[in-house]
Design an enzyme around this catalytic site. Structure first.
Site, PDB file in Angstrom:
ATOM      1  N   LYS A  64      -8.629 -14.697  16.015  1.00  0.00           N
ATOM      2  CA  LYS A  64      -8.798 -14.338  14.605  1.00  0.00           C
ATOM      3  C   LYS A  64     -10.241 -14.016  14.235  1.00  0.00           C
ATOM      4  O   LYS A  64     -10.657 -14.226  13.093  1.00  0.00           O
ATOM      5  CB  LYS A  64      -8.248 -15.453  13.697  1.00  0.00           C
ATOM      6  CG  LYS A  64      -6.779 -15.751  13.937  1.00  0.00           C
ATOM      7  CD  LYS A  64      -6.294 -16.969  13.177  1.00  0.00           C
ATOM      8  CE  LYS A  64      -4.856 -17.276  13.548  1.00  0.00           C
ATOM      9  NZ  LYS A  64      -4.359 -18.515  12.947  1.00  0.00           N
ATOM     10  N   GLU A  82       0.846  -1.198   0.000  1.00  0.00           N
ATOM     11  CA  GLU A  82       0.000   0.000   0.000  1.00  0.00           C
ATOM     12  C   GLU A  82       0.875   1.239   0.000  1.00  0.00           C
ATOM     13  O   GLU A  82       1.627   1.491   0.956  1.00  0.00           O
ATOM     14  CB  GLU A  82      -0.929   0.019   1.213  1.00  0.00           C
ATOM     15  CG  GLU A  82      -1.805   1.264   1.260  1.00  0.00           C
ATOM     16  CD  GLU A  82      -2.712   1.306   2.471  1.00  0.00           C
ATOM     17  OE1 GLU A  82      -3.313   2.361   2.735  1.00  0.00           O
ATOM     18  OE2 GLU A  82      -2.811   0.274   3.157  1.00  0.00           O
ATOM     19  N   HIS A 130      -2.719  10.283  -2.023  1.00  0.00           N
ATOM     20  CA  HIS A 130      -2.894   8.957  -2.606  1.00  0.00           C
ATOM     21  C   HIS A 130      -2.953   9.017  -4.128  1.00  0.00           C
ATOM     22  O   HIS A 130      -2.530   8.083  -4.805  1.00  0.00           O
ATOM     23  CB  HIS A 130      -4.154   8.291  -2.042  1.00  0.00           C
ATOM     24  CG  HIS A 130      -3.916   7.593  -0.743  1.00  0.00           C
ATOM     25  ND1 HIS A 130      -3.665   6.242  -0.654  1.00  0.00           N
ATOM     26  CD2 HIS A 130      -3.861   8.066   0.528  1.00  0.00           C
ATOM     27  CE1 HIS A 130      -3.491   5.905   0.609  1.00  0.00           C
ATOM     28  NE2 HIS A 130      -3.601   6.999   1.358  1.00  0.00           N
ATOM     29  N   ASP A 181       1.704 -14.146  12.753  1.00  0.00           N
ATOM     30  CA  ASP A 181       0.517 -14.686  12.096  1.00  0.00           C
ATOM     31  C   ASP A 181      -0.324 -13.510  11.611  1.00  0.00           C
ATOM     32  O   ASP A 181      -0.975 -12.830  12.401  1.00  0.00           O
ATOM     33  CB  ASP A 181      -0.273 -15.551  13.078  1.00  0.00           C
ATOM     34  CG  ASP A 181      -1.395 -16.321  12.405  1.00  0.00           C
ATOM     35  OD1 ASP A 181      -1.783 -15.940  11.283  1.00  0.00           O
ATOM     36  OD2 ASP A 181      -1.884 -17.301  12.995  1.00  0.00           O
TER      37      ASP A 181
END
EC number: 1.1.1.34
Length: 888
Positions: free
Chosen positions: A691, A559, A866, A767
């Protein structure tokens, strides 16, 4: 049934190597000492004259015996050369030498203990050496060396014993019965040699089943730290264990051996007990005469020296044939240890493997990693090979040739794993592997399987097409390609070829690299069915001034503007005097679900767990599973008959999911002893919660709970962040607080904490899926200072699930990022401190990212930045395979 027994035996031997080795040596010494001075007191040449043994030996017999000895020594030498295929001639050579020496000593002790005649030992020694077969020892060692940890070594040795044990037992039985036929021949020398042969087979069997697996387990355990904490057997050429099904014996052969054994047993029974017409006394007399032990023949004399001096003189005195044999043995030993394949020895020396770039044969070159022609020894030109498109074309004769590491590498795209500053690019590394010519067309599967199962050849003598052929025929599981190939990289390459044929676009994998990566750290730990690695750009934000220290924070992301924005936030924090942070709580959780017959029963269990007595019982069981896991809290909740128990425990520097799960299982087993009617539904009942968005993580915390704060002076807000304190506070209230509340967010009271958390997680081997809970964050801003123009900002993150050991942190690039932060590995002085420090760094970096993004929003710069920095300027229509080009 037999395999299960042998597996249990192998696991016991591998788990207690010291006890087994000491027990074997003690048993040998005891058997020797029990009979040394209490057995037959008639020793020919010392206290008795034995005329029967003073026979003239023909010169032809001496020549034949000398040749036989030399052949036996050469046979042992070649056996040791086969052991070299495993990679280390010292580790396995010593293990093999221990096997031979122990077998010989044990055979001698057994024969002496049973009061047998030893005068035939000189003639029978070559026969004994020829009976030694180290192929099974080599196979068992392969099972051990294909392990990634000491626990896996024990499991693999047990698995090898389960496969090899029944076969070896049957073979030893058949050998004893066949050789035992010679003991009924009536020829004295043949009887002695055959008797010794039977004892040798039994001794080999005993040592293989006890001493050798214990020795291999112990050697690998002692060498586990020889490569900076990584097991030495993780090298690629150590991981060449064969497929289990290929090691399993042929059932037809086994049945033939059993029938043969039964027949030989009948022969022995008939010859020894049924067909022997001689009386018992006559037989005894005859045996005495035949062995030269008759009282009328032997004459007693007074010994002139002590017994040990007599034995020592017999050992020192050598004939010319013994001198020849000993000279050959010493010559081969010196050649084997000092002069044979020194290159192989140097590559396996105890230096950092990262400092020596691995030079391997590239099976199918990829344009993405190597675009220059490869240099070959002796100025041989490499044949041009086609790209990895999966299309079968007519193949030329493949030649596997050693490569030379290029010293001049202009415009070369490479992927280097490790400390590149330690690499000596001026050195030329040349492997001494002979060239292997492979056929044009794939050979039959049966022939390929024989080559694959041959310890001297193996997969490197098979072409890629032949390996693919075996995979398609289900002889090789696709998921075991890395294990069976001579290098992990070749296994990945073959899997890519298999996959390319199944894709709609065969060239899809062309730009997914796979070369020059240490797959030994991936196998069995991080990923399965590997087809390459994903190079993700890694940027650095910093310096982040946190708690009086400066950190350069690595961030892996695709990104645009993310690293630049975070870097601006770090600069603003640094100009404001730095940030402060604290870890509020440390405890990983696991929430199993159990069921009882009635809801009232669940309530009773809940009440018992909340008592000090119940907690103490569960804590004792939980803590016994690890030296780091210490149960700190139990949180219970009931839904009907279901009882949800949330175990919370510290886990040292590990993220801790596996550690806590292990303790949870043990605790539930103990709980079941107190409440037998309890049914364990799942060790994870989503009450952890892992998660998934969950209010319990936001309220109770999970992993590390951290808070970070900083004061940004008004001048820095204006000049660096290009906005005002009032504007930032206004945006923060209406966006992060009110906006998130309107959306019903749980723990999402922030601008983009997940961006920074995920980027750091990917760079540092965490993770990545745990960014769900780890990104829980509330960002607060207030006006401060004498004139209320300064900006006070804080970020509170209650559930950062993070660790510095285990999982992806074992990979070298991820370790490099952790080393940048000074938190790689476990903290020896204060276990868990590295993980807590990393959590503080994450929280501080999140605050820097929040500061910069909120400033951009307040100033209206977000969209503009951006549009400039986060949009590709490449014309997609010029790219091959682009959708826009196809539809145009």
């Amino acid at each position: 049934m037999l395999s299960r027994l042998f597996r249990m035996h192998g696991l016991f031997v591998a788990s207690h190597p010291w006890e087994v080795i000491v027990g074997t040596v003690t048993l040998t010494i005891c058997m020797m000492s029990m009979n040394m001075f209490t057995g037959n007191n008639k020793i020919c040449g010392w206290n008795y004259e034995c005329p029967k043994f003073e026979e003239d030996v023909l010169s032809s017999d001496i020549i034949i015996l000398t040749i036989t000895r030399c052949i036996a020594i050469l046979y042992i030498y070649f056996q040791f050369q086969n052991l070299r295929q495993l990679g280390s001639k010292y580790i396995l050579g010593i293990a093999g030498l221990f096997t031979i020496f122990s077998s010989f000593v044990f055979s001698t002790v057994v024969i002496h203990f049973l009061d047998k005649e030893l005068t035939g030992l000189n003639e029978a020694l070559p026969f004994f050496l020829l009976l030694i077969d180290l192929s099974r020892a080599s196979t068992l060692a392969k099972f051990a060396l294909s392990s990634n940890s000491q626990d896996e070594v024990r499991e693999n040795i047990a698995r090898g014993m389960a496969i090899l044990g029944p076969t070896f037992t049957l073979d030893a039985l058949v050998e004893c019965l066949v050789i035992g036929v010679g003991t009924m021949s009536g020829v004295r020398q043949l009887e002695i040699m055959c008797c010794f042969g039977c004892m040798s087979v039994l001794a080999n069997y005993f040592v293989f089943m006890t001493f050798f697996p214990a020795c291999v387990s112990l050697v690998l355990e002692l060498s586990r730290e020889s490569r900076e904490g990584r097991p030495i057997w993780l090298l690629s050429h150590f991981a060449r264990v064969l497929e289990e099904e290929e090691n399993k014996p042929n059932p037809v052969t086994q049945r033939v051996k059993m029938i043969m054994s039964l027949g030989l047993v009948l022969v022995h029974a008939h010859s020894r007990w049924i067909a022997d017409p001689s009386p018992q006394n006559s037989t005894a007399d005859t045996s005495k005469v035949s062995l030269g032990l008759d009282e009328n023949v032997s004459k007693r004399i007074e010994p002139s020296v002590s017994l040990w001096q007599f034995y020592l003189s017999k050992m020192i005195s050598m004939d010319i044939e013994q001198v020849i044999t000993l000279s050959l043995a010493l010559l081969l030993a010196v050649k084997y240890i000092f002069f044979e394949q020194t290159e192989t020895e140097s590559t396996l020396s105890l230096k950092n493997p990262i400092t020596s770039p691995v030079v391997t044969q590239k099976k199918v070159p990829d344009d993405c990693c190597r675009r220059e022609p490869m240099l070959v020894r002796n100025n041989q030109k490499c044949d041009s090979v086609e790209e990895e498109t999966g299309i079968n074309r007519e193949r030329k004769v493949e030649v596997i040739k050693p490569l030379v590491a290029e010293t001049d590498t202009p415009n070369r795209a490479t992927f280097v794993v490790g400390n590149s500053s330690l690499l000596d690019t001026s050195s030329v590394l040349v492997t001494q592997e002979p060239e292997i010519e492979l056929p044009r067309e794939p050979r039959p599967n049966e022939e390929c399987l024989q080559i694959l199962g041959n310890a001297e050849k193996g997969a490197k003598f098979l072409s890629d097409a032949e390996i693919i052929q075996l995979v398609i025929a289900k002889h090789i599981p696709a998921y075991k390609l890395e294990t069976l190939m001579e290098t992990h990289e070749r296994g990945v390459s073959i899997r890519r070829q298999l996959l390319s044929k199944k894709l709609s676009e065969p060239s899809s994998l062309q730009y997914l690299p796979y070369r020059d990566y240490n797959y030994s750290l991936v196998m069995g730990a991080c990923c399965e069915n590997v087809i390459g690695y994903m190079p993700i750009p890694v940027g650095v934000a910093g310096p982040l001034c946190l708690d009086g220290k400066e950190f350069q924070v690595p961030m892996a992301t695709t990104e645009g503007c993310l690293v630049a924005s975070t870097n601006r936030g770090c600069r603003a924090i640094g100009l404001g005097g730095g940030a402060s942070s604290r870890v509020l709580a440390d405890g990983m959780t696991r929430g199993p679900v159990v069921r009882l017959p009635r809801a009232c029963d669940s309530a009773e269990v809940k009440a018992w767990l909340e008592t000090s007595e119940g907690f103490a019982v569960i804590k004792e069981a939980f803590d016994s599973t690890s030296r780091f896991a210490r149960l700190r809290k139990l949180h219970t909740s009931i839904a009907g008959r279901n009882l949800y128990i949330r175990f919370q425990s510290r886990s040292g520097d590990a993220m801790g999911m596996n550690m806590i799960s292990k303790g949870t299982e043990k605790a539930l087993s103990k709980l079941h002893e107190y409440f037998p009617e309890m049914q364990i539904l799942a060790v994870s009942g989503n009450y952890c919660t892992d998660k998934k968005p969950a209010a319990i993580n936001w309220i109770e915390g999970r992993g590390k709970s951290a808070v970070c704060e900083a004061v940004i002076p008004a001048k820095v807000v204006r000049e660096v962040l290009k906005t005002t304190t009032e504007a930032m506070i206004e945006v923060n209230i209406n966006k992060n607080l009110v906006g998130s509340a309107m959306a019903g967010s749980i723990g999402g009271y922030n601008a983009h904490a997940a961006n920074i958390v995920t980027a750091i997680y990917i760079a540092c081997g965490q993770d990545a899926a745990q960014n769900v809970g780890s990104s829980n964050c509330i960002t607060l801003m207030e006006a401060s200072g004498p004139t209320n123009e300064d900006l006070y900002i804080s970020c509170t993150m209650p559930s950062i699930e993070i660790g510095t050991v285990g999982g992806g942190t074992n990979l070298l690039p991820q370790q490099a990022c952790l080393q940048m932060l000074g938190v790689q590995g476990a903290c020896k002085d204060n276990p868990g401190e590295n993980a807590r420090q990393l959590a503080r760094i994450v929280c501080g970096t999140v605050m820097a990212g929040e500061l910069s993004l909120m400033a951009a929003l307040a100033a209206g710069h977000l969209v503009k930045s951006h549009m400039i920095h986060n949009r590709s300027k490449i014309n997609l229509q010029d790219l091959q395979g682009a959708c826009t080009k196809k539809t145009a």
